[in-house]
Design a protein around this motif. Sequence first.
Motif, short mmCIF file in Angstrom:
data_model
loop_
_atom_site.label_atom_id
_atom_site.label_comp_id
_atom_site.label_asym_id
_atom_site.label_seq_id
_atom_site.Cartn_x
_atom_site.Cartn_y
_atom_site.Cartn_z
N GLN A 265 0.47 -0.79 -0.25
CA GLN A 265 -0.51 -0.34 -0.27
C GLN A 265 0.89 1.23 -0.01
O GLN A 265 0.93 2.24 -0.92
CB GLN A 265 -0.66 0.06 1.47
CG GLN A 265 -1.90 -0.67 1.01
CD GLN A 265 -2.82 -0.69 2.72
OE1 GLN A 265 -2.70 -0.44 3.69
NE2 GLN A 265 -4.06 -0.33 2.81
N SER A 266 2.06 1.54 0.83
CA SER A 266 2.93 2.66 0.82
C SER A 266 3.49 2.92 -0.48
O SER A 266 3.97 4.04 -0.32
CB SER A 266 4.12 2.37 2.20
OG SER A 266 5.05 1.70 1.38
N GLN A 267 3.46 1.93 -1.05
CA GLN A 267 3.83 1.95 -2.82
C GLN A 267 3.04 2.48 -3.77
O GLN A 267 3.22 2.80 -4.64
CB GLN A 267 4.87 1.19 -3.60
CG GLN A 267 5.90 0.85 -1.85
CD GLN A 267 6.87 -0.90 -2.29
OE1 GLN A 267 6.34 -1.31 -2.89
NE2 GLN A 267 7.91 -0.99 -1.64
N GLY A 270 -2.92 6.67 -4.29
CA GLY A 270 -4.24 5.99 -3.26
C GLY A 270 -5.28 5.18 -4.10
O GLY A 270 -5.91 4.53 -3.11
N ALA A 271 -5.60 5.60 -5.53
CA ALA A 271 -7.32 5.33 -6.22
C ALA A 271 -6.90 3.24 -5.98
O ALA A 271 -7.69 2.23 -5.70
CB ALA A 271 -7.11 5.37 -7.03
N SER A 272 -5.36 3.26 -5.87
CA SER A 272 -5.00 0.91 -5.35
C SER A 272 -5.20 0.74 -4.10
O SER A 272 -5.20 -0.64 -4.39
CB SER A 272 -4.31 0.68 -6.71
OG SER A 272 -3.50 2.01 -7.96
N ALA A 273 -5.05 1.32 -3.86
CA ALA A 273 -4.49 1.71 -1.63
C ALA A 273 -5.55 1.06 -1.40
O ALA A 273 -5.35 0.31 -0.40
CB ALA A 273 -3.03 2.01 -1.56
N ARG B 307 11.07 2.35 11.34
CA ARG B 307 10.94 2.84 10.18
C ARG B 307 9.23 2.34 9.99
O ARG B 307 8.92 1.42 10.73
CB ARG B 307 11.48 1.98 9.38
CG ARG B 307 12.66 1.97 9.10
CD ARG B 307 13.39 1.14 7.95
NE ARG B 307 14.78 1.53 7.62
CZ ARG B 307 15.60 0.97 7.08
NH1 ARG B 307 14.85 -0.65 7.42
NH2 ARG B 307 16.82 0.88 7.50
N ALA B 308 8.12 3.41 9.82
CA ALA B 308 6.94 3.19 9.71
C ALA B 308 6.82 3.13 7.80
O ALA B 308 7.35 4.16 7.93
CB ALA B 308 6.29 4.52 10.30
N PHE B 309 5.93 2.61 7.51
CA PHE B 309 4.67 2.16 6.04
C PHE B 309 3.75 2.83 6.29
O PHE B 309 2.79 2.64 6.95
CB PHE B 309 5.47 1.20 6.23
CG PHE B 309 6.85 0.75 5.71
CD1 PHE B 309 7.00 -0.18 6.38
CD2 PHE B 309 7.40 0.43 4.09
CE1 PHE B 309 8.45 -0.99 6.17
CE2 PHE B 309 8.29 0.02 4.69
CZ PHE B 309 8.89 -0.72 5.34
N MET B 310 3.37 4.00 5.82
CA MET B 310 1.90 4.93 5.47
C MET B 310 1.37 4.61 4.12
O MET B 310 2.09 4.64 2.80
CB MET B 310 1.90 6.45 5.98
CG MET B 310 0.79 7.12 5.94
SD MET B 310 1.51 8.69 5.58
CE MET B 310 0.07 9.58 6.84
N LYS B 311 0.10 4.13 4.69
CA LYS B 311 -0.52 4.03 3.26
C LYS B 311 -0.78 5.54 2.70
O LYS B 311 -0.77 6.00 3.13
CB LYS B 311 -1.97 3.31 3.59
CG LYS B 311 -2.47 3.96 3.92
CD LYS B 311 -3.46 2.97 4.14
CE LYS B 311 -5.16 3.86 5.38
NZ LYS B 311 -6.14 2.81 6.22
#
Lengths: 378, 378, 378, 378
Positions: A265-267, A270-273, B307-311
């Motif tokens: 998701q972090s990569q 928005g629309a795909s996450a 480390r934190a991964f953010m949507k």
Amino acid sequence: MLRFLTAGESHGQALVGILDGIPKGVPLCQKDFSDLMKKRWDGYRRSPRKNIENDSVEILSGVRFGKTLGSPIGLLIKNLDYQNHIDSMNKWELSPDYKPLTTPLPGHADYAGGKKFNTDDFRDIRERASARETAMRNALSVPARKLLFELGVRSAAFVRKIGSISSNISENYSISEVSAALEQEDASAFLTPDLSVVPSWKNLVDSAAEKGQTLGGMVEVCFGNLPPGIGSHTQSDLRIDSRLAAIVLSIPGVKAVEFGEGILQSQLEGASAHDSFYCEDGEISRKSNMAGGIEGGMTNGMPLVIRAFMKPLPSTCGLSTVDIKTMKTVAVKPERTDVMALPALAITLESVISIEIASALIENFSGNTLEKIKDLVS
Amino acid sequence: MLRFLTAGESHGQALVGILDGIPKGVPLCQKDFSDLMKKRWDGYRRSPRKNIENDSVEILSGVRFGKTLGSPIGLLIKNLDYQNHIDSMNKWELSPDYKPLTTPLPGHADYAGGKKFNTDDFRDIRERASARETAMRNALSVPARKLLFELGVRSAAFVRKIGSISSNISENYSISEVSAALEQEDASAFLTPDLSVVPSWKNLVDSAAEKGQTLGGMVEVCFGNLPPGIGSHTQSDLRIDSRLAAIVLSIPGVKAVEFGEGILQSQLEGASAHDSFYCEDGEISRKSNMAGGIEGGMTNGMPLVIRAFMKPLPSTCGLSTVDIKTMKTVAVKPERTDVMALPALAITLESVISIEIASALIENFSGNTLEKIKDLVS
Amino acid sequence: MLRFLTAGESHGQALVGILDGIPKGVPLCQKDFSDLMKKRWDGYRRSPRKNIENDSVEILSGVRFGKTLGSPIGLLIKNLDYQNHIDSMNKWELSPDYKPLTTPLPGHADYAGGKKFNTDDFRDIRERASARETAMRNALSVPARKLLFELGVRSAAFVRKIGSISSNISENYSISEVSAALEQEDASAFLTPDLSVVPSWKNLVDSAAEKGQTLGGMVEVCFGNLPPGIGSHTQSDLRIDSRLAAIVLSIPGVKAVEFGEGILQSQLEGASAHDSFYCEDGEISRKSNMAGGIEGGMTNGMPLVIRAFMKPLPSTCGLSTVDIKTMKTVAVKPERTDVMALPALAITLESVISIEIASALIENFSGNTLEKIKDLVS
Amino acid sequence: MLRFLTAGESHGQALVGILDGIPKGVPLCQKDFSDLMKKRWDGYRRSPRKNIENDSVEILSGVRFGKTLGSPIGLLIKNLDYQNHIDSMNKWELSPDYKPLTTPLPGHADYAGGKKFNTDDFRDIRERASARETAMRNALSVPARKLLFELGVRSAAFVRKIGSISSNISENYSISEVSAALEQEDASAFLTPDLSVVPSWKNLVDSAAEKGQTLGGMVEVCFGNLPPGIGSHTQSDLRIDSRLAAIVLSIPGVKAVEFGEGILQSQLEGASAHDSFYCEDGEISRKSNMAGGIEGGMTNGMPLVIRAFMKPLPSTCGLSTVDIKTMKTVAVKPERTDVMALPALAITLESVISIEIASALIENFSGNTLEKIKDLVS
């Protein structure tokens, strides 16, 4: 609210645990405990200790006529091997022959704990820091697992990756399919529903074992049929993802946790996450579960998906340490221990998460709204 | 032990917070607060709200003559835009013109919270679930940050990745170098010490903005000069990684956390995954920090790396939802909000982790050993 | 579970409080707060401060359209007299004219707090130790009181004794009768349903005032219509009497607490000390309430009766102290303060107990039994 | 912070307890446990159960080479009489001969607990609500007692009053004198330093026993040599009197608690109720201890004095109850139990208060001031 404490050293006399807050009336039997404890010792190339300990759980309190009493549940797991460690773990006397452990193991609690507790004998630390403590947390999870089961919740726990080799598991798998696949004859050694990966994993583990190396990996736990709204967005420490992250990182060896497809998701944009809502047959539904069943710090009605990343076990060849008695750099001499413990990690995660979810679920039905609490009181 | 509570809705009258347990004597000034709050609004393509709110923090209690009193610290942040939201956020009266919010935003708390609190107006949920609550947690962190600073602890927070584009940061960076780099003129918009990545990130964000898309990413926080032994291996909920994981996952939008090189570690063999000890000049030292400064649930004296991964932010084009009044599937209409909030996330993480570490550090010196407590009492 | 924190010094800028956990949907209005805060200032021979402070409560969050949101409730009480204390309570600057307070008041927190926080200026301690903090706890009780009211719970709080003079209140009084009696014109100055004692109490207080003396006494709070089973016998810290004793003793000046006729019970033989059960019209009933509504750490369905014993206010003539600057014994110079504060104590106890009972009551309906939790989940 | 959980039913298989947070290095031996457990069974006219149970405590964890490890301490007390209760306390099977207990005992948890847990068999409740649980809390107190002893703290516990007959104990007694007096040959049956009261108490208890009656009374516990500043005035739940009141009221049968001369204080004018300071030989001193060692929610350096009032044991002649199977009023048939349990109460209070004080004392030295914490870290 459920709460628990555990006590016990790895080679001490016993592990003991108390679980407080389980509702009255949950059915329990001795086999519920032995089945789970056996699963924890399954797994390829486990330590020789599995041949000594049967981890039989003695239920000391909180159960009457096959059901929980609403009182705290006290559990005991005796260490069958205690007498062989009586010199190093004697409660009262220091044997003149005893040799303190003066070489801290990298990756273990030894060094930091030695500083904290001002000791030169790292056995003071290592005994309690050992993952053996999780045997008791598994045992304590049994009443919580049974409670969730009675409420219709279903779960599955499996290994996704060993070292850098991934298993192949279909997206949007169903819990019942995975559970069935895990029952297959060759599935238990690696706790995977994907039998096709087993040969490569076996090679990987054998090869590591030959080199005196250990391995880590990644496991996944999934809970289905959870009601939405467990946890809360209203105060930061009530968020279910916050609570579950704490639980996952409390397992020795775990260094990262991911909810749903959090890293992916972090990569994405928005629309795909995110998981869009649709109306189908008059019901709100979703076609994806990137969020892993949690939004806004609450369960959202979709399956809860949690992944934990475990580092390789620290008792491995190829590391150096310092003997603090001589202040010389020396090679680590690994104990005869597991090569990898991923299946046990998966089971343990399912256990500790079951306790936490059961706890949050009970709290959740304590009257969030005035209407509901009026119903409850009347 | 430090503890805190916050209150306040995103468009309500004010945010308020109380921090309990800060020792007496920590120096504080108003600028400590304004400097931090300003940093939180920096960042490329932030929401237009940054032009309205200055997030001025009013210190209501717990400070006297420029130092903390040992009493709880009460803080207030007024919402300057409250009057413009008085129809939807009126405390006492329901305006006849008010329109409830009946389309739950995917990725936000709306749907789960609506189920929990039995409401059809998702504004009841969204207002408190908003990340605006973290403004107060940032403010509350100031006394904890100052305490850590006085004790010699230093920290840095930066963005490592936006979407799938990584910055390039040297391994084994020093906190002081990174901090200096972050002070550079163009660093603040993306909070990165690597200015070379800024043009690509700018393109990425501009392109997302044009499409009405939002972005996520990954941030890193590092604390140096922490004493070893903070946290404990003796009971699962005392482990510092467990406590910090809970704190990190309590920030809205975070879906995964990693300590040190935890994910990489899980893919390596044991010999490469752990940090060997060496004796150099009569001192124990290490050449790597794969563990990110934590072993056995305690700090180990090496820099703490989290480390934190953010949507991506959920208010984005391209999603669908259901209007629960009409039960029709409709497109999500994004509000004019941030395209990405990674710099604010990095600052916020540094803040909430500062509170938790200060708390654990204070507890840590409460007499772990009889010797120490004898010294303290005498 | 309800939880709260308060902050604020007695002569500081403001008191602030946050109450977390109130269910959604409890009706609230501004008058609920002002009515209660006014009652707290009633009472004969209160301090002149009552002419300065109106204790107007500002609701900052957690309420929307006249009902609670389920989010935390943030409250603010500004100190109207703050500017007159700016020299001694300045947040940032130490005025060159400021004189530290170097004489600890016997009976107050000064001396013990000075030792704890290593200060020679007892104002550092006294400001937060003041009973003024209870103004905020009263304000925070309003949503809890309203919740209990909506559930049919009724309560009364009154003064039983001032110094050694008791009021005369009929055994087995009804809460509604006492409440009605408390509404009488002359009842509010002493918060007693027994107007016949008022002249003696007035004499007692006047006489003490002339001598520069203060008075203590005993107050009683009673809650009716509580469901049985609130609290629990299963773990020591869940007992409702344990929880309530903690709450009562958290009010400054209270030195003893009694449940029901606890002290009398301790002097009787068993047969007279307990409340027998009878069957009347097919229902279990009781003719006495020696237990004060609590058995086995749980409410038992009878009225809950709690008594608190308060020592005289410490700011009184006739005491000596030591000036720690000169180390000379000196006479205490009392401030112009209350002669007695029993009515305020009674109201405050009703407030803090309301919060605790509401909390325990909410938890109580969180599914004690599997049957109940199955109903709740479905 | 110390925390503990206990588990176990009165006639179940075992009591189990875990104490978490004891510092490393506290000396312990088996005799420390047996000496205390023996004291608890001393006392005139105790129940015949004292002839069955020796309450031998098995230390399962947390101790190595005669010292605490800093790990949690797990304790086990097997119930020697379990096999005789196997029909009523079987964990798994319901015997066809088993008769549920359908008559709730007034003054016990039966009725309230039956409502809470929705059961018609009051043994479900009574087993855990029994004061037998306090055997484990006594055992758990041993490490806390040893820690306090090592720090120089001394305590005494004795019976002040049985029914309405008081013992005669000199004001301002010293703890060492009282302790010596308690060692006299005839002192242990009634745990009093005043042997002159023993004949009257013996008559009183004998006479009650003949009538099938039980007795209550009042006990006192005193702790000397405590440092000032334990507890805190800064937040209501940190006050040491609040914490201790909770602990005292958590003992079954206790209905009131008094700190120092709290009840007498409430009847005096201010000048007589407080403890003035004097300067003697350059030191601050006091001539009285009306406050019982607590001011402002903190210890003040004077002896800590706590009194608990206990109602008569509920298993007594002369009460009626209702059989809920037949809904008929019936006479209570008392079990063969203690006539009074005041000595055991005194010992138990000393135990549970030792745990709480040790906990507060450890927390207290966690760095209240920046100066102190700087010292600690360096």
